[in-house]
Design a protein around this motif. Structure first.
Motif, PDB file in Angstrom:
ATOM      1  N   TYR A 173       6.913   6.157  12.025  1.00 49.16           N
ATOM      2  CA  TYR A 173       5.582   6.171  11.404  1.00 49.16           C
ATOM      3  C   TYR A 173       5.165   4.755  11.000  1.00 49.16           C
ATOM      4  CZ  TYR A 173       2.180   6.903   7.653  1.00 49.16           C
ATOM      5  OH  TYR A 173       1.079   6.832   6.834  1.00 49.16           O
ATOM      6  N   MET A 227       1.995   2.405  12.319  1.00 47.64           N
ATOM      7  CA  MET A 227       1.004   1.832  11.407  1.00 47.64           C
ATOM      8  C   MET A 227       0.944   0.307  11.549  1.00 47.64           C
ATOM      9  SD  MET A 227      -0.650   3.913   9.627  1.00 47.64           S
ATOM     10  CE  MET A 227      -0.622   5.501  10.342  1.00 47.64           C
ATOM     11  N   GLY A 261      -3.905   4.273  -1.814  1.00 44.01           N
ATOM     12  CA  GLY A 261      -4.878   4.725  -0.825  1.00 44.01           C
ATOM     13  C   GLY A 261      -4.738   6.203  -0.549  1.00 44.01           C
ATOM     14  N   ASN A 262      -5.565   6.649   0.370  1.00 47.04           N
ATOM     15  CA  ASN A 262      -5.497   8.045   0.785  1.00 47.04           C
ATOM     16  C   ASN A 262      -5.037   8.109   2.231  1.00 47.04           C
ATOM     17  OD1 ASN A 262      -6.299   9.617  -1.478  1.00 47.04           O
ATOM     18  ND2 ASN A 262      -8.352   8.780  -1.229  1.00 47.04           N
ATOM     19  N   ASN A 263      -3.963   8.835   2.447  1.00 50.40           N
ATOM     20  CA  ASN A 263      -3.482   9.091   3.798  1.00 50.40           C
ATOM     21  C   ASN A 263      -4.125  10.407   4.227  1.00 50.40           C
ATOM     22  OD1 ASN A 263      -2.043   9.969   6.015  1.00 50.40           O
ATOM     23  ND2 ASN A 263      -0.092   9.144   5.290  1.00 50.40           N
ATOM     24  N   GLY A 267     -10.888   3.634   3.105  1.00 55.25           N
ATOM     25  CA  GLY A 267     -11.101   3.084   4.449  1.00 55.25           C
ATOM     26  C   GLY A 267      -9.860   2.422   4.989  1.00 55.25           C
ATOM     27  N   LEU A 268     -10.087   1.502   5.916  1.00 59.08           N
ATOM     28  CA  LEU A 268      -8.944   0.884   6.595  1.00 59.08           C
ATOM     29  C   LEU A 268      -8.219  -0.107   5.699  1.00 59.08           C
ATOM     30  CD1 LEU A 268     -10.334   0.199  10.193  1.00 59.08           C
ATOM     31  CD2 LEU A 268      -8.707   1.970   9.480  1.00 59.08           C
ATOM     32  N   LEU A 269      -6.890  -0.035   5.766  1.00 62.53           N
ATOM     33  CA  LEU A 269      -6.063  -0.932   4.963  1.00 62.53           C
ATOM     34  C   LEU A 269      -6.335  -2.396   5.302  1.00 62.53           C
ATOM     35  CD1 LEU A 269      -3.711  -1.525   3.033  1.00 62.53           C
ATOM     36  CD2 LEU A 269      -2.146  -1.094   4.954  1.00 62.53           C
ATOM     37  N   PRO A 275       0.811  -1.209   0.000  1.00 59.30           N
ATOM     38  CA  PRO A 275       0.000   0.000   0.000  1.00 59.30           C
ATOM     39  C   PRO A 275       0.846   1.262   0.000  1.00 59.30           C
ATOM     40  CG  PRO A 275       0.236  -0.768   2.240  1.00 59.30           C
ATOM     41  CD  PRO A 275       1.108  -1.646   1.390  1.00 59.30           C
ATOM     42  N   GLY A 276       0.256   2.332  -0.478  1.00 57.52           N
ATOM     43  CA  GLY A 276       0.987   3.600  -0.433  1.00 57.52           C
ATOM     44  C   GLY A 276       0.182   4.694  -1.091  1.00 57.52           C
ATOM     45  N   SER A 277       0.764   5.892  -1.059  1.00 51.78           N
ATOM     46  CA  SER A 277       0.105   7.029  -1.692  1.00 51.78           C
ATOM     47  C   SER A 277       0.513   7.157  -3.162  1.00 51.78           C
ATOM     48  CB  SER A 277       0.493   8.323  -0.971  1.00 51.78           C
ATOM     49  OG  SER A 277       0.128   8.257   0.377  1.00 51.78           O
ATOM     50  N   LYS A 295       5.927  -3.162   3.114  1.00 51.79           N
ATOM     51  CA  LYS A 295       6.237  -1.731   3.042  1.00 51.79           C
ATOM     52  C   LYS A 295       7.737  -1.565   2.872  1.00 51.79           C
ATOM     53  CE  LYS A 295       3.592   1.274   3.826  1.00 51.79           C
ATOM     54  NZ  LYS A 295       2.905   2.472   4.314  1.00 51.79           N
ATOM     55  N   LYS A 302      -2.277  13.646   4.535  1.00 58.68           N
ATOM     56  CA  LYS A 302      -1.589  14.250   3.378  1.00 58.68           C
ATOM     57  C   LYS A 302      -2.558  14.928   2.431  1.00 58.68           C
ATOM     58  CE  LYS A 302       2.256  11.000   2.897  1.00 58.68           C
ATOM     59  NZ  LYS A 302       2.807   9.924   2.055  1.00 58.68           N
ATOM     60  N   ILE A 315      -0.746  -0.646  14.843  1.00 54.08           N
ATOM     61  CA  ILE A 315      -2.197  -0.404  14.805  1.00 54.08           C
ATOM     62  C   ILE A 315      -2.875  -1.473  13.944  1.00 54.08           C
ATOM     63  CG2 ILE A 315      -3.990   1.168  13.929  1.00 54.08           C
ATOM     64  CD1 ILE A 315      -2.187   3.494  14.838  1.00 54.08           C
ATOM     65  N   ASN A 316      -2.261  -1.755  12.798  1.00 60.18           N
ATOM     66  CA  ASN A 316      -2.853  -2.764  11.915  1.00 60.18           C
ATOM     67  C   ASN A 316      -2.849  -4.147  12.564  1.00 60.18           C
ATOM     68  OD1 ASN A 316      -3.532  -0.980   9.888  1.00 60.18           O
ATOM     69  ND2 ASN A 316      -1.547  -1.140   8.872  1.00 60.18           N
ATOM     70  N   PHE A 367      -7.960   1.711  -2.825  1.00 61.79           N
ATOM     71  CA  PHE A 367      -8.875   1.353  -1.731  1.00 61.79           C
ATOM     72  C   PHE A 367      -9.237   2.582  -0.920  1.00 61.79           C
ATOM     73  CE2 PHE A 367      -6.291   1.516   2.191  1.00 61.79           C
ATOM     74  CZ  PHE A 367      -5.019   1.671   1.659  1.00 61.79           C
TER      75      PHE A 367
HETATM   76  O1  PNS Z   1       3.116   5.466   3.242  1.00 63.03           O
HETATM   77  P1  PNS Z   1       2.002   6.298   2.719  1.00 63.03           P
HETATM   78  O2  PNS Z   1       2.195   6.682   1.309  1.00 63.03           O
HETATM   79  O3  PNS Z   1       1.696   7.494   3.559  1.00 63.03           O
HETATM   80  O4  PNS Z   1       0.731   5.313   2.780  1.00 63.03           O
HETATM   81  C1  PNS Z   1      -0.517   5.752   2.926  1.00 63.03           C
HETATM   82  C2  PNS Z   1      -1.534   4.629   3.171  1.00 63.03           C
HETATM   83  C3  PNS Z   1      -2.694   4.888   2.270  1.00 63.03           C
HETATM   84  C4  PNS Z   1      -0.963   3.273   2.892  1.00 63.03           C
HETATM   85  C5  PNS Z   1      -1.938   4.686   4.670  1.00 63.03           C
HETATM   86  O5  PNS Z   1      -2.225   5.976   5.048  1.00 63.03           O
HETATM   87  C6  PNS Z   1      -3.103   3.803   4.979  1.00 63.03           C
HETATM   88  O6  PNS Z   1      -2.950   2.611   5.180  1.00 63.03           O
HETATM   89  N1  PNS Z   1      -4.314   4.395   4.996  1.00 63.03           N
HETATM   90  C7  PNS Z   1      -5.549   3.676   5.232  1.00 63.03           C
HETATM   91  C8  PNS Z   1      -6.128   3.976   6.631  1.00 63.03           C
HETATM   92  C9  PNS Z   1      -5.573   3.011   7.624  1.00 63.03           C
HETATM   93  O7  PNS Z   1      -5.833   1.817   7.562  1.00 63.03           O
HETATM   94  N2  PNS Z   1      -4.744   3.508   8.541  1.00 63.03           N
HETATM   95  C10 PNS Z   1      -4.096   2.675   9.539  1.00 63.03           C
HETATM   96  C11 PNS Z   1      -4.685   2.851  10.913  1.00 63.03           C
HETATM   97  S1  PNS Z   1      -4.478   4.481  11.570  1.00 63.03           S
END
Ligand code: PNS
Length: 164
Positions: A97, A101, A36-38, A71-73, A7-9, A87, A41, A104-105, A69
């Protein structure tokens, strides 16, 4: 079938991303690159543009799919039947960071693993933000993004407001 999600922006995709895609796609049966959308950002490129550029960048990789996608990853990962989030890690500055993530995931979905792949030394300094800054200031991005999308990236980033 071992399905992984990267995943990423990708705002925009760089050769650093493509290197991670190339190397990680050799370790699984199918790699889904998920745009996805962060929420922290602001993007320079629309989601559809980020997806379009990625598709061109990975067209030669047979087991790589590009998707987006909301919502939540972890929900997306589960919906695709994937087991693993991959990643890339560059400098130490990425670590905090990415650790947050990943934890949390893991808390949300313990069955999904997050794996980290160290960025190639040649790309450890490279970021989408640096590419954007170079483009808006007229600097060369040769070797930093795939040749096949270089002109498109320049065109898209110079045409409109670019968020650095
Ligand atoms: O590394 P990047 O480019 O900032 O990645 C962004 C992205 C879209 C992968 C990340 O923000 C994401 O997983 N967003 C989805 C929302 C989510 O599941 N967040 C994790 C719990 S806070």
């Amino acid at each position: 079938m071992k399905i992984w999600v990267y995943p990423g922006s990708f705002d925009p995709v760089t050769n650093g991303h493509v290197d991670i895609i190339k190397r990680s796609s050799k370790l699984c049966d199918k790699l889904i690159v998920a745009v996805g959308n962060n929420l922290r950002k602001k993007y320079s490129l629309e989601l559809t543009e980020r997806v379009e550029l990625l598709k061109l960048a990975v067209k030669d990789f047979t087991n790589v799919e590009v998707d987006s996608f909301n919502g939540l990853l972890v929900n997306y990962v589960k919906s695709r039947g994937a087991s693993t989030i991959i990643k890339g890690l560059r400098a130490l500055s990425d670590y905090e960071y990415e650790l947050q993530m990943a934890l949390i995931n893991k808390n949300l979905a313990p069955e999904i693993e997050t794996l980290f792949m160290m960025a190639d030394i040649h790309y450890s300094y490279l970021s989408s933000s640096a590419v954007k800054e170079l483009v808006v200031n007229g600097g060369s991005i040769d070797g930093l993004v795939p040749d096949c999308i270089k002109d498109r990236i320049i065109e898209k980033l110079t045409g409109e407001k670019t968020v650095l």
